[in-house]
Design an enzyme around this catalytic site. Structure first.
Site, PDB file in Angstrom:
ATOM      1  N   SER A  15     -11.507  -2.098   0.302  1.00  0.00           N
ATOM      2  CA  SER A  15     -10.247  -1.703   1.095  1.00  0.00           C
ATOM      3  C   SER A  15     -10.432  -2.010   2.469  1.00  0.00           C
ATOM      4  CB  SER A  15      -9.847  -0.210   1.057  1.00  0.00           C
ATOM      5  OG  SER A  15      -9.380   0.289  -0.265  1.00  0.00           O
ATOM      6  N   HIS A  38      -4.170   5.059   4.163  1.00  0.00           N
ATOM      7  CA  HIS A  38      -4.822   3.967   3.780  1.00  0.00           C
ATOM      8  C   HIS A  38      -4.090   2.761   4.137  1.00  0.00           C
ATOM      9  CE1 HIS A  38      -6.273   1.033   0.354  1.00  0.00           C
ATOM     10  NE2 HIS A  38      -7.571   1.828   0.481  1.00  0.00           N
ATOM     11  N   ASP A  87       0.839  -1.285   0.044  1.00  0.00           N
ATOM     12  CA  ASP A  87      -0.044  -0.072  -0.071  1.00  0.00           C
ATOM     13  C   ASP A  87       0.885   1.338   0.137  1.00  0.00           C
ATOM     14  OD1 ASP A  87      -2.134   1.759   0.826  1.00  0.00           O
ATOM     15  OD2 ASP A  87      -3.173  -0.105   0.764  1.00  0.00           O
TER      16      ASP A  87
END
Length: 658
Positions: free
Chosen positions: A406, A230, A189
């Site tokens: 996600s 994220h 990520d």
């Protein structure tokens, strides 16, 4: 129809199946070619790093490192070249090729890879955690972490408008003492805040790397809008510490996470993806990806050659030959997209995970496709506070606003970490079998009524949105402890239809391949795992094409749904591997039916047409009954397993009569 058989030497065939078929299509899917300042450089013989470094210095390039630990392939960067440009730098390539040690040099194409989240990440109201480590309170049966009451996906008590007991059933696994100990999950990520008080004790620095900055410190790059939170959010879902007075608790709070920062640059390259997915495959057990090609409803894209090599190596050689587990978020393109057009989520070597809301519905951003294996949870109603996923956030903060597929993929990775602690000998295929057998329908439903729950020929219930249901940590851990690895996997090319086959609005196309599934050959298949339809097709409007595949046992699955935003009229699909898991454990012998339908929107009034040029049917599965060696109590305690074993007994009895 002549039946074609291939050798069971899968380590070579793996590469052939996707590297050849995917690569010829992918470059056509890009609107414009973007090239980067990275080069793949191949040296003559086993040149080694010292020679590569010398070549880089002599030509004015910067040496980055080997590609997938190769002795001949290396990653070079030239900092005088812009990292995203529309024209190739021919002089720089010629300069490299002029060196007598260089056999091959190619400037790397750039392509977009986007984080999967329902909403763009923007500044949120963050609940501040206590940065000083709190004294651990006495261990209780229920975590004492302050956010745990809000983690409805771990224990749904109907908080935030959810449905009682619609959760991952992790407390049942924890009660057995299973917390993910000894398992490492890599978060591919935008980095991890590894100094976060809820993460730093479970951070595996040895297995981490920053492929965006080329250093061992995958810390997120600062932005004013916290866009690079994220990866940290995903990491907390898996491995946030328990009972430390900070935030919530991870699904596998005894496991470790590694950070692979690779998503934070203007454009992705095959080199960065490959090195990320092939990084430390003996130290990393699970790779979790909550990103993919653009979810715009008109993109058809997937991994390039080097990335596929990394994944194939991972499933064949990773974890000391048991295979790495690659977990993929199925996509956030909503009903106007299809995750079978995403070559990562639709790969049979990845576990594609969709999401459900806290009351059992499909989320508005969920994509449907026949390759999704199971589901976890993303968020609840946006009007209800704290209905999102509660997890770690940047700079020691926490949030209750994480969402999208996600959020779903890391939850699945956490459940698989629990299973691997319960049985470290599980292979990558064992994880997929366990997922199919232990996932639950529970209260999952499609509020639009488009996709009903169906039962395949082996008695397994599936749904086009949710796969085989929501993951159940208690059930998968229980069965993992009794598991006997499934038999050797084989691959059968079961026939090809070629020619120009026309279809148009109101005139669908039906094609049939009748196969014996390589019967009496070394690669005979009697029990299916994955089915692939490699198809070459074009149409006046690609988005109006839908395709259905029906097995000899009568299971019908939609391998391509209508994508109203996809107006492509030139590229089509070229040997694209449409994959389905819906025939799992079925007997594949007999006629397979492919139906191609042009679903033109009535409002346009325009008739659309197309041509199918090739369809190759690939079957993947086992010759021997996969669950025959399991103990009796495993069959007794797991309803699906009993259903499948009885179906297999009927297969055998029917074959004996024939």
């Amino acid at each position: 129809m002549k039946i074609l058989a291939i050798s069971p030497l899968w380590r070579m065939t793996d590469v052939w199946l996707l590297l050849v078929f995917l690569n010829c299509h992918i470059l056509r899917s890009l609107c414009k070619e973007v090239v980067t300042n990275s080069w793949l450089v191949t040296l003559h013989g086993d040149g080694g790093e010292e020679i590569a470094k010398r070549v880089a210095k002599n030509t004015g390039f910067s040496y980055i490192g080997p590609v997938l630990n190769s002795k001949t392939d290396f990653h070079f960067v030239h900092h005088a070249v812009h990292n995203a440009r529309m024209r190739r730098s021919v002089p720089h390539t010629r300069l490299l090729k002029s060196d007598p040690m260089v056999r091959f040099a190619v400037q790397q194409t750039g392509f977009p890879r986007l984080k999967r989240g329902y909403k763009p990440l923007k500044p949120l109201s963050h609940a501040k955690s206590n940065k000083a480590k709190a004294a651990a309170p006495p261990k209780t049966s229920v975590p004492t972490d302050p956010l745990y009451p809000k983690q409805w996906y771990l224990n749904n008590t109907a908080q935030a408008g959810g449905k009682l007991k619609l959760d991952l059933n992790v407390e049942a696994a924890w009660a057995l003492g299973i917390t993910g100990k000894g398992v490492t999950t890599a978060i591919m990520d935008d980095g991890i805040d590894y100094m976060h008080p809820d993460l730093y004790e479970n951070f595996n620095a040895e297995a981490s790397y920053d492929f965006s900055s080329n250093d061992p410190y995958p810390y997120p790059r600062y932005t004013d809008d916290w866009f690079n939170s994220h990866g940290t959010r995903c990491a907390g879902e898996i491995a946030a510490k328990r009972d430390n007075g900070v935030g919530g608790v991870g699904v596998a709070y005894g496991s470790r996470v590694a950070g692979l920062r690779m998503l934070d640059q203007p454009y992705m390259t095959d080199l960065i993806e490959a090195n990320s997915m092939g990084h430390e495959p003996q130290k990393i057990d699970i790779y979790s990806a909550s990103w993919g090609p653009t979810d715009d409803g008109k993109t058809v894209d997937g991994p390039r050659n080097l990335t596929m090599k990394a994944i194939v190596y991972g499933v064949n050689e990773g974890r000391q030959g048991k295979g790495n587990i690659y977990v993929w978020a199925s996509g956030d393109g909503g009903p106007d997209d299809d995750c079978n057009c995403d070559g990562y989520a639709a790969s049979m070597w990845t576990v594609s995970i969709n999401s459900a809301t806290n009351d059992g519905q499909t989320a508005g951003y969920d994509e449907s496709c026949s390759s999704t294996l199971a589901s976890t949870f993303s968020n609840g109603k946006s009007s209800i506070y704290d209905a999102g996923v509660a997890t770690t956030d940047l700079y020691g903060n926490v949030t209750t606003k994480h969402s999208g597929t996600s959020a779903a993929a890391p939850e699945a990775a956490g459940v698989f970490a629990l299973a691997l602690e319960a049985n470290p000998d599980l292979t990558w295929r064992d994880i997929q079998h366990l997922t199919v057998l232990t996932s639950k329908r529970n209260s999952l439903f499609d509020p639009e009524g488009r996709f009903l729950w169906m039962v395949n020929g082996a008695g397994l219930e599936f749904n086009h949105l949710f796969g085989y249901g929501v993951l159940d940590a208690g059930s998968i851990v229980d069965l993992a402890g009794k598991w006997k690895s499934v038999p050797e996997r084989f691959h059968c090319s079961s026939g090809t239809v070629q020619g120009k086959h026309k279809f148009k609005t109101n005139e669908p196309l039906l094609l049939i391949i009748d196969t014996d599934a390589c019967q009496d050959k070394d690669n005979e298949i009697n029990y299916l795992e994955h089915v692939q339809a490699f198809i070459t097709i074009n149409a006046s409007r690609r988005g109006d094409v839908t395709m259905y595949l029906t097995s000899p046992m009568g299971t019908k699955t939609m391998i391509l749904s209508r994508r109203p935003r996809d107006d492509d009229s030139t590229s089509g699909f070229i040997k694209w591997p449409f994959m389905t898991t819906h025939m799992w454990a079925e007997n594949p012998q007999g006629p397979w039916r492919l139906e191609v339908v042009m679903e033109t929107a009535p409002v346009t009034g325009l008739e659309q047409e197309g041509n199918l040029f090739e369809w190759t049917l690939m079957l993947h599965g086992v010759r021997d009954a996969p669950y025959a060696k399991l103990p009796v109590d495993a069959v007794t305690n797991h309803e699906k397993l009993g259903v499948v074993k009885r179906a297999h007994e009927r297969f055998i009895a029917r074959s004996a009569r024939v």
